[in-house]
Scaffold this motif. Sequence first.
Motif, PDB file in Angstrom:
ATOM      1  N   ALA A 137      -1.942 -24.776  19.500  1.00 34.09           N
ATOM      2  CA  ALA A 137      -3.064 -25.634  19.884  1.00 34.09           C
ATOM      3  C   ALA A 137      -3.886 -25.005  21.000  1.00 34.09           C
ATOM      4  O   ALA A 137      -5.122 -25.104  21.015  1.00 34.09           O
ATOM      5  CB  ALA A 137      -2.544 -27.002  20.311  1.00 34.09           C
ATOM      6  N   VAL A 138      -3.214 -24.343  21.940  1.00 29.30           N
ATOM      7  CA  VAL A 138      -3.913 -23.697  23.050  1.00 29.30           C
ATOM      8  C   VAL A 138      -4.612 -22.420  22.599  1.00 29.30           C
ATOM      9  O   VAL A 138      -5.790 -22.189  22.898  1.00 29.30           O
ATOM     10  CB  VAL A 138      -2.928 -23.394  24.205  1.00 29.30           C
ATOM     11  CG1 VAL A 138      -3.573 -22.481  25.242  1.00 29.30           C
ATOM     12  CG2 VAL A 138      -2.468 -24.690  24.860  1.00 29.30           C
ATOM     13  N   LYS A 139      -3.885 -21.586  21.855  1.00 32.86           N
ATOM     14  CA  LYS A 139      -4.427 -20.281  21.464  1.00 32.86           C
ATOM     15  C   LYS A 139      -5.553 -20.400  20.443  1.00 32.86           C
ATOM     16  O   LYS A 139      -6.441 -19.531  20.393  1.00 32.86           O
ATOM     17  CB  LYS A 139      -3.306 -19.399  20.904  1.00 32.86           C
ATOM     18  CG  LYS A 139      -2.222 -19.037  21.912  1.00 32.86           C
ATOM     19  CD  LYS A 139      -2.757 -18.130  23.005  1.00 32.86           C
ATOM     20  CE  LYS A 139      -1.641 -17.656  23.924  1.00 32.86           C
ATOM     21  NZ  LYS A 139      -2.132 -16.736  24.980  1.00 32.86           N
ATOM     22  N   ASN A 148     -11.134 -24.158  15.307  1.00 29.42           N
ATOM     23  CA  ASN A 148     -11.215 -25.329  14.424  1.00 29.42           C
ATOM     24  C   ASN A 148      -9.956 -25.456  13.568  1.00 29.42           C
ATOM     25  O   ASN A 148     -10.018 -25.744  12.367  1.00 29.42           O
ATOM     26  CB  ASN A 148     -12.458 -25.261  13.521  1.00 29.42           C
ATOM     27  CG  ASN A 148     -12.761 -26.600  12.865  1.00 29.42           C
ATOM     28  OD1 ASN A 148     -12.503 -27.651  13.443  1.00 29.42           O
ATOM     29  ND2 ASN A 148     -13.292 -26.550  11.648  1.00 29.42           N
ATOM     30  N   VAL A 149      -8.819 -25.206  14.182  1.00 27.97           N
ATOM     31  CA  VAL A 149      -7.534 -25.301  13.490  1.00 27.97           C
ATOM     32  C   VAL A 149      -6.967 -26.704  13.646  1.00 27.97           C
ATOM     33  O   VAL A 149      -6.943 -27.252  14.751  1.00 27.97           O
ATOM     34  CB  VAL A 149      -6.540 -24.264  14.052  1.00 27.97           C
ATOM     35  CG1 VAL A 149      -5.142 -24.492  13.487  1.00 27.97           C
ATOM     36  CG2 VAL A 149      -7.018 -22.857  13.734  1.00 27.97           C
ATOM     37  N   SER A 169       6.532 -17.785  31.101  1.00 28.55           N
ATOM     38  CA  SER A 169       5.250 -17.331  30.572  1.00 28.55           C
ATOM     39  C   SER A 169       4.730 -18.291  29.511  1.00 28.55           C
ATOM     40  O   SER A 169       3.518 -18.450  29.346  1.00 28.55           O
ATOM     41  CB  SER A 169       5.373 -15.913  29.986  1.00 28.55           C
ATOM     42  OG  SER A 169       6.059 -15.914  28.752  1.00 28.55           O
ATOM     43  N   PHE A 170       5.634 -18.950  28.790  1.00 27.57           N
ATOM     44  CA  PHE A 170       5.197 -19.963  27.811  1.00 27.57           C
ATOM     45  C   PHE A 170       4.461 -21.097  28.519  1.00 27.57           C
ATOM     46  O   PHE A 170       3.354 -21.491  28.115  1.00 27.57           O
ATOM     47  CB  PHE A 170       6.402 -20.514  27.041  1.00 27.57           C
ATOM     48  CG  PHE A 170       6.107 -21.775  26.271  1.00 27.57           C
ATOM     49  CD1 PHE A 170       5.437 -21.728  25.062  1.00 27.57           C
ATOM     50  CD2 PHE A 170       6.480 -23.011  26.778  1.00 27.57           C
ATOM     51  CE1 PHE A 170       5.133 -22.892  24.360  1.00 27.57           C
ATOM     52  CE2 PHE A 170       6.188 -24.178  26.083  1.00 27.57           C
ATOM     53  CZ  PHE A 170       5.516 -24.115  24.871  1.00 27.57           C
ATOM     54  N   PHE A 171       5.064 -21.623  29.577  1.00 29.82           N
ATOM     55  CA  PHE A 171       4.415 -22.720  30.300  1.00 29.82           C
ATOM     56  C   PHE A 171       3.134 -22.262  30.976  1.00 29.82           C
ATOM     57  O   PHE A 171       2.165 -23.024  31.063  1.00 29.82           O
ATOM     58  CB  PHE A 171       5.382 -23.335  31.311  1.00 29.82           C
ATOM     59  CG  PHE A 171       6.386 -24.258  30.688  1.00 29.82           C
ATOM     60  CD1 PHE A 171       5.999 -25.490  30.208  1.00 29.82           C
ATOM     61  CD2 PHE A 171       7.707 -23.874  30.556  1.00 29.82           C
ATOM     62  CE1 PHE A 171       6.917 -26.348  29.618  1.00 29.82           C
ATOM     63  CE2 PHE A 171       8.635 -24.721  29.971  1.00 29.82           C
ATOM     64  CZ  PHE A 171       8.242 -25.958  29.494  1.00 29.82           C
ATOM     65  N   ASP A 172       3.112 -21.025  31.438  1.00 25.43           N
ATOM     66  CA  ASP A 172       1.873 -20.497  32.018  1.00 25.43           C
ATOM     67  C   ASP A 172       0.762 -20.453  30.969  1.00 25.43           C
ATOM     68  O   ASP A 172      -0.388 -20.798  31.254  1.00 25.43           O
ATOM     69  CB  ASP A 172       2.109 -19.090  32.584  1.00 25.43           C
ATOM     70  CG  ASP A 172       2.966 -19.093  33.840  1.00 25.43           C
ATOM     71  OD1 ASP A 172       3.119 -20.169  34.457  1.00 25.43           O
ATOM     72  OD2 ASP A 172       3.495 -18.024  34.201  1.00 25.43           O
ATOM     73  N   GLN A 173       1.120 -20.035  29.753  1.00 29.34           N
ATOM     74  CA  GLN A 173       0.118 -19.929  28.694  1.00 29.34           C
ATOM     75  C   GLN A 173      -0.445 -21.281  28.288  1.00 29.34           C
ATOM     76  O   GLN A 173      -1.624 -21.379  27.930  1.00 29.34           O
ATOM     77  CB  GLN A 173       0.723 -19.235  27.469  1.00 29.34           C
ATOM     78  CG  GLN A 173       0.989 -17.756  27.651  1.00 29.34           C
ATOM     79  CD  GLN A 173       1.583 -17.137  26.391  1.00 29.34           C
ATOM     80  OE1 GLN A 173       0.882 -16.942  25.406  1.00 29.34           O
ATOM     81  NE2 GLN A 173       2.868 -16.826  26.413  1.00 29.34           N
ATOM     82  N   ILE A 174       0.396 -22.320  28.324  1.00 30.27           N
ATOM     83  CA  ILE A 174      -0.110 -23.633  27.915  1.00 30.27           C
ATOM     84  C   ILE A 174      -0.591 -24.451  29.118  1.00 30.27           C
ATOM     85  O   ILE A 174      -0.962 -25.623  28.973  1.00 30.27           O
ATOM     86  CB  ILE A 174       0.940 -24.424  27.108  1.00 30.27           C
ATOM     87  CG1 ILE A 174       2.167 -24.766  27.965  1.00 30.27           C
ATOM     88  CG2 ILE A 174       1.344 -23.650  25.859  1.00 30.27           C
ATOM     89  CD1 ILE A 174       3.134 -25.722  27.277  1.00 30.27           C
ATOM     90  N   GLY A 175      -0.592 -23.822  30.310  1.00 25.84           N
ATOM     91  CA  GLY A 175      -1.187 -24.446  31.479  1.00 25.84           C
ATOM     92  C   GLY A 175      -0.399 -25.588  32.082  1.00 25.84           C
ATOM     93  O   GLY A 175      -0.975 -26.553  32.591  1.00 25.84           O
ATOM     94  N   GLU A 224       8.779 -15.567  20.959  1.00 28.11           N
ATOM     95  CA  GLU A 224       8.315 -14.275  20.463  1.00 28.11           C
ATOM     96  C   GLU A 224       7.800 -14.382  19.026  1.00 28.11           C
ATOM     97  O   GLU A 224       6.833 -13.710  18.655  1.00 28.11           O
ATOM     98  CB  GLU A 224       9.444 -13.251  20.534  1.00 28.11           C
ATOM     99  CG  GLU A 224       8.988 -11.872  20.134  1.00 28.11           C
ATOM    100  CD  GLU A 224       9.869 -10.798  20.747  1.00 28.11           C
ATOM    101  OE1 GLU A 224      10.484 -10.076  19.962  1.00 28.11           O
ATOM    102  OE2 GLU A 224       9.950 -10.700  21.968  1.00 28.11           O
ATOM    103  N   THR A 225       8.430 -15.220  18.231  1.00 25.94           N
ATOM    104  CA  THR A 225       7.980 -15.414  16.853  1.00 25.94           C
ATOM    105  C   THR A 225       6.581 -16.030  16.821  1.00 25.94           C
ATOM    106  O   THR A 225       5.700 -15.553  16.101  1.00 25.94           O
ATOM    107  CB  THR A 225       8.966 -16.323  16.093  1.00 25.94           C
ATOM    108  OG1 THR A 225      10.271 -15.736  16.113  1.00 25.94           O
ATOM    109  CG2 THR A 225       8.528 -16.506  14.651  1.00 25.94           C
ATOM    110  N   ILE A 226       6.388 -17.077  17.612  1.00 23.31           N
ATOM    111  CA  ILE A 226       5.078 -17.735  17.626  1.00 23.31           C
ATOM    112  C   ILE A 226       4.002 -16.780  18.137  1.00 23.31           C
ATOM    113  O   ILE A 226       2.923 -16.644  17.537  1.00 23.31           O
ATOM    114  CB  ILE A 226       5.096 -18.994  18.513  1.00 23.31           C
ATOM    115  CG1 ILE A 226       6.223 -19.933  18.111  1.00 23.31           C
ATOM    116  CG2 ILE A 226       3.767 -19.733  18.413  1.00 23.31           C
ATOM    117  CD1 ILE A 226       6.520 -21.006  19.149  1.00 23.31           C
ATOM    118  N   GLU A 227       4.287 -16.112  19.245  1.00 21.21           N
ATOM    119  CA  GLU A 227       3.290 -15.203  19.829  1.00 21.21           C
ATOM    120  C   GLU A 227       2.961 -14.060  18.879  1.00 21.21           C
ATOM    121  O   GLU A 227       1.800 -13.663  18.735  1.00 21.21           O
ATOM    122  CB  GLU A 227       3.796 -14.660  21.161  1.00 21.21           C
ATOM    123  CG  GLU A 227       3.876 -15.716  22.260  1.00 21.21           C
ATOM    124  CD  GLU A 227       4.506 -15.206  23.542  1.00 21.21           C
ATOM    125  OE1 GLU A 227       4.442 -15.915  24.556  1.00 21.21           O
ATOM    126  OE2 GLU A 227       5.078 -14.085  23.523  1.00 21.21           O
ATOM    127  N   GLY A 228       3.994 -13.519  18.206  1.00 17.94           N
ATOM    128  CA  GLY A 228       3.759 -12.428  17.263  1.00 17.94           C
ATOM    129  C   GLY A 228       2.923 -12.870  16.076  1.00 17.94           C
ATOM    130  O   GLY A 228       2.044 -12.136  15.608  1.00 17.94           O
TER     131      GLY A 228
END
Length: 508
Positions: free
Chosen positions: A28-30, A35-36, A61-67, A355-359
């Motif tokens: 949702a963040v990335k 328009n996803v 880093s996950f929490f940092d990425q989603i703010g 890592e799976t989601i980010e990849g």
Amino acid sequence: MNSTAIANKHIVILGGGTAGWMTANLMAVKWKNQNVQISLVESPAIGTVGVGEGSTPQLKSFFDQIGIDEKEWMPACHATYKNGIRFNGWSSREGFESYFHPFASRIDAFSAPALFYNSMHRRKGVNIECHPDRFYLSAKLAQQHKSPIPDHNFPFPIGYGYHFDANLLGQFLSNLGVSRGVKHIQAKALDVGMHANGDIANLHLDNGKTISGDIFVDCSGFEGVLIQQTLKVPFVSFKENLFNDCAVAIPSPVSQPLRSETISTAMKYGWAWDIPLTNRVGNGYVYSADYCSPEQAEIELRTKLNLLDSEVEARHLKMKIGRVEKHWHQNCLAVGLSQGFIEPLEATALHFVQETIEGFIDAMNNSNESDSVCIQHQVTFNQKMNQRFEGIRDYIVAHYRLSSKDDTDYWLANSANPNISDQLKRIVNGWMGAEDITQIIQQAKIPSYYPPFSWLCILAGYGIFPKQLSDAPKDSAAHKYDLNYVDDFIQRCSLNFQDHQSFLDLHF
């Protein structure tokens, strides 16, 4: 400029829990400008496994990425800080009955080189100190029950993970995801509809509705409803490498002082975790059903916890150890237990999820509408994930294969297990041959899923050195490093960190 392959797509996630909601929130963040549409289908009757409740530093880093700040999620999940993992009883070698595995930090550059250097000389037969606990600040912080967050005037951030209630974390991420536009559908998938080309078309739900999508994410747990049951992707078992396939978990009252480390204790037929939360201690026993019954395991764990007469309920779990051949197949991505699981010894489950989601996000961002481009990204993605699983498997296997514990048939079988990879053999043989551990990994082109210092910690922490050692003169090359200076440096650095409980009380 070509549009990315993800633009205007509908993503359907089957399954919630930590894996499902981590996926939903990160996507949702990335992809908020693509328009996803994201829908998550979750049956209220299906609980989460939640084995472990610990993480590696990647979760920050996950929490940092989603703010999301720690002050927002940690109190809601009874979370505490984790400096690393202590291993008790895995080695019977004198002086090495326990060791600590830290997380990497920049401050290690001032003390860890002495451990690398000393371990080389000890493997050559010199009687010199090289127990890893002495060389890492994180080990000192854990020993002193301190938080890994330094005072403002200390300019070296420390790597750390977390302990948390996995169910509460799933709930927190669920509420967050819904607030950010993820559609939450509470229903059970009864059937899966397919396209003629082998892609998944839709899910038929028990509320009578059908949900269609462009991309499906399988977070259905060990069942692997989409990736394994529907798409028939084969499962590669790690049973011959890793014997443990069951666990029993029992909570116990919160203890003081509040520790800032996970403790892993070797048991008769596996190992027990000890994870401190703010409201309780999470305890569990990971074992092999081939050597131990659930009843035996529960009694052994209750005895360890002094809870034999307690009415606290034990929760029994079965684990499926291994991975799927393809984590991304057709229009389906497997995330979490559906893609595979390596027992929770090093708390890598959420690391794999992230890592799976980010990849996958990176691959889709670099793909266009061309099928051939997307297929090539898919092939590369699957290769990387399989290498990741096997690399971490090897490191976990090393804990058992190299252990000197020999009091049960379980430990004797582990020590004699011939099913180890060529990469693991190369590392161990190089260590025994007094080679440089960093060069071993680099020259053999071994993927650095665990860096050299991690291998050094387990090999030195187990005390795998020649039995016959000789003293070297104080002015010899073996005594290049002044260990009194190392001790003083680490102790003085530790003065910049607060007591764990006091830090949480003050800031949360």
